[in-house]
Design a protein around this motif. Structure first.
Motif, PDB file in Angstrom:
ATOM      1  N   TYR A   7      16.738   3.906  -0.360  1.00  0.00           N
ATOM      2  CA  TYR A   7      17.228   4.475  -1.616  1.00  0.00           C
ATOM      3  C   TYR A   7      16.619   3.825  -2.854  1.00  0.00           C
ATOM      4  O   TYR A   7      16.522   4.456  -3.891  1.00  0.00           O
ATOM      5  CB  TYR A   7      18.749   4.373  -1.680  1.00  0.00           C
ATOM      6  N   ASN A   8      16.212   2.569  -2.761  1.00  0.00           N
ATOM      7  CA  ASN A   8      15.712   1.883  -3.951  1.00  0.00           C
ATOM      8  C   ASN A   8      14.206   1.632  -3.912  1.00  0.00           C
ATOM      9  O   ASN A   8      13.683   0.971  -4.800  1.00  0.00           O
ATOM     10  CB  ASN A   8      16.443   0.567  -4.144  1.00  0.00           C
ATOM     11  N   ILE A   9      13.504   2.141  -2.939  1.00  0.00           N
ATOM     12  CA  ILE A   9      12.061   1.907  -2.798  1.00  0.00           C
ATOM     13  C   ILE A   9      11.292   3.071  -3.411  1.00  0.00           C
ATOM     14  O   ILE A   9      11.541   4.227  -3.094  1.00  0.00           O
ATOM     15  CB  ILE A   9      11.671   1.739  -1.315  1.00  0.00           C
ATOM     16  N   MET A  10      10.347   2.742  -4.275  1.00  0.00           N
ATOM     17  CA  MET A  10       9.522   3.767  -4.915  1.00  0.00           C
ATOM     18  C   MET A  10       8.218   4.000  -4.158  1.00  0.00           C
ATOM     19  O   MET A  10       7.530   4.976  -4.408  1.00  0.00           O
ATOM     20  CB  MET A  10       9.208   3.363  -6.350  1.00  0.00           C
ATOM     21  N   GLY A  11       7.828   3.062  -3.308  1.00  0.00           N
ATOM     22  CA  GLY A  11       6.588   3.189  -2.547  1.00  0.00           C
ATOM     23  C   GLY A  11       5.709   1.971  -2.743  1.00  0.00           C
ATOM     24  O   GLY A  11       6.201   0.864  -2.952  1.00  0.00           O
ATOM     25  N   GLY A  12       4.400   2.188  -2.692  1.00  0.00           N
ATOM     26  CA  GLY A  12       3.446   1.103  -2.852  1.00  0.00           C
ATOM     27  C   GLY A  12       3.297   0.684  -4.302  1.00  0.00           C
ATOM     28  O   GLY A  12       3.834   1.310  -5.226  1.00  0.00           O
ATOM     29  N   MET A  38       0.812  -1.211   0.000  1.00  0.00           N
ATOM     30  CA  MET A  38       0.000   0.000   0.000  1.00  0.00           C
ATOM     31  C   MET A  38       0.852   1.272   0.000  1.00  0.00           C
ATOM     32  O   MET A  38       0.541   2.230  -0.680  1.00  0.00           O
ATOM     33  CB  MET A  38      -0.926   0.004   1.221  1.00  0.00           C
ATOM     34  N   SER A  39       1.953   1.265   0.786  1.00  0.00           N
ATOM     35  CA  SER A  39       2.709   2.513   0.932  1.00  0.00           C
ATOM     36  C   SER A  39       4.224   2.331   0.988  1.00  0.00           C
ATOM     37  O   SER A  39       4.952   3.304   1.031  1.00  0.00           O
ATOM     38  CB  SER A  39       2.263   3.219   2.208  1.00  0.00           C
ATOM     39  N   GLY A  40       4.690   1.118   1.042  1.00  0.00           N
ATOM     40  CA  GLY A  40       6.122   0.889   1.216  1.00  0.00           C
ATOM     41  C   GLY A  40       6.481   0.577   2.656  1.00  0.00           C
ATOM     42  O   GLY A  40       7.542   0.042   2.929  1.00  0.00           O
ATOM     43  N   CYS A  41       5.622   0.980   3.581  1.00  0.00           N
ATOM     44  CA  CYS A  41       5.717   0.661   5.015  1.00  0.00           C
ATOM     45  C   CYS A  41       7.120   0.908   5.573  1.00  0.00           C
ATOM     46  O   CYS A  41       7.658   1.997   5.411  1.00  0.00           O
ATOM     47  CB  CYS A  41       5.259  -0.772   5.269  1.00  0.00           C
TER      48      CYS A  41
END
Length: 139
Positions: free
Chosen positions: A102-107, A93-96
């Motif tokens: 650095y490499n996470i775009m989100g949900g 949903m949001s990346g939590c």
């Protein structure tokens, strides 16, 4: 007539694809538990498929990383229309807890449209079954 029959069959027997974009696997365990005889999501006609070309619904767990972004879009494009996406868990949903890395775009909704959200960390199997049934009710 054929469209009506196709719509009826998709509601009565949706085929799902389990897509893990990389997380702690807690939601994946709960998704698999929803498919077991204890929670028995198959009573609603749901069948797990191994390929997106045979699936109607994508059940996604985990955050979107820059490395897997293109693969998620490709899998979404390979799924025939009409297709639906259920985001399971807080990471999808949001990346939590991975949010801000650095490499996470989100949900998952950052790269493909999502039709249903099932909250939780991890989401419980009965919540996943409830989300699938509510999605089928919207069709």
């Amino acid at each position: 007539m054929l469209n009506k029959l196709t719509r009826w069959s998709r509601i009565k027997s949706p085929w799902i694809l389990h897509l893990n974009s990389g997380a702690c696997n807690a939601c994946d365990i709960e998704i698999v538990a929803a498919l077991t005889p204890r929670f028995d999501v198959e009573r609603f006609g749901v069948l797990l498929k191994a390929t997106p070309r045979h699936a109607d619904v994508i059940i996604a767990s985990g955050p979107v990383t820059r490395q897997i972004r293109d693969r998620i879009v490709r899998i979404y494009d390979q799924t025939p229309n009409p297709k639906f996406v259920i985001a399971v868990g807080a990471c999808a949903m949001s990346g939590c807890v991975y949010r801000g890395a650095y490499n996470i775009m989100g949900g998952i909704d950052q790269v493909i449209p999502v039709d249903m959200y099932v909250p939780g960390c991890p989401a419980r199997p009965d919540a996943i079954v409830d989300g699938v049934v509510k999605l089928l009710g919207k069709l």
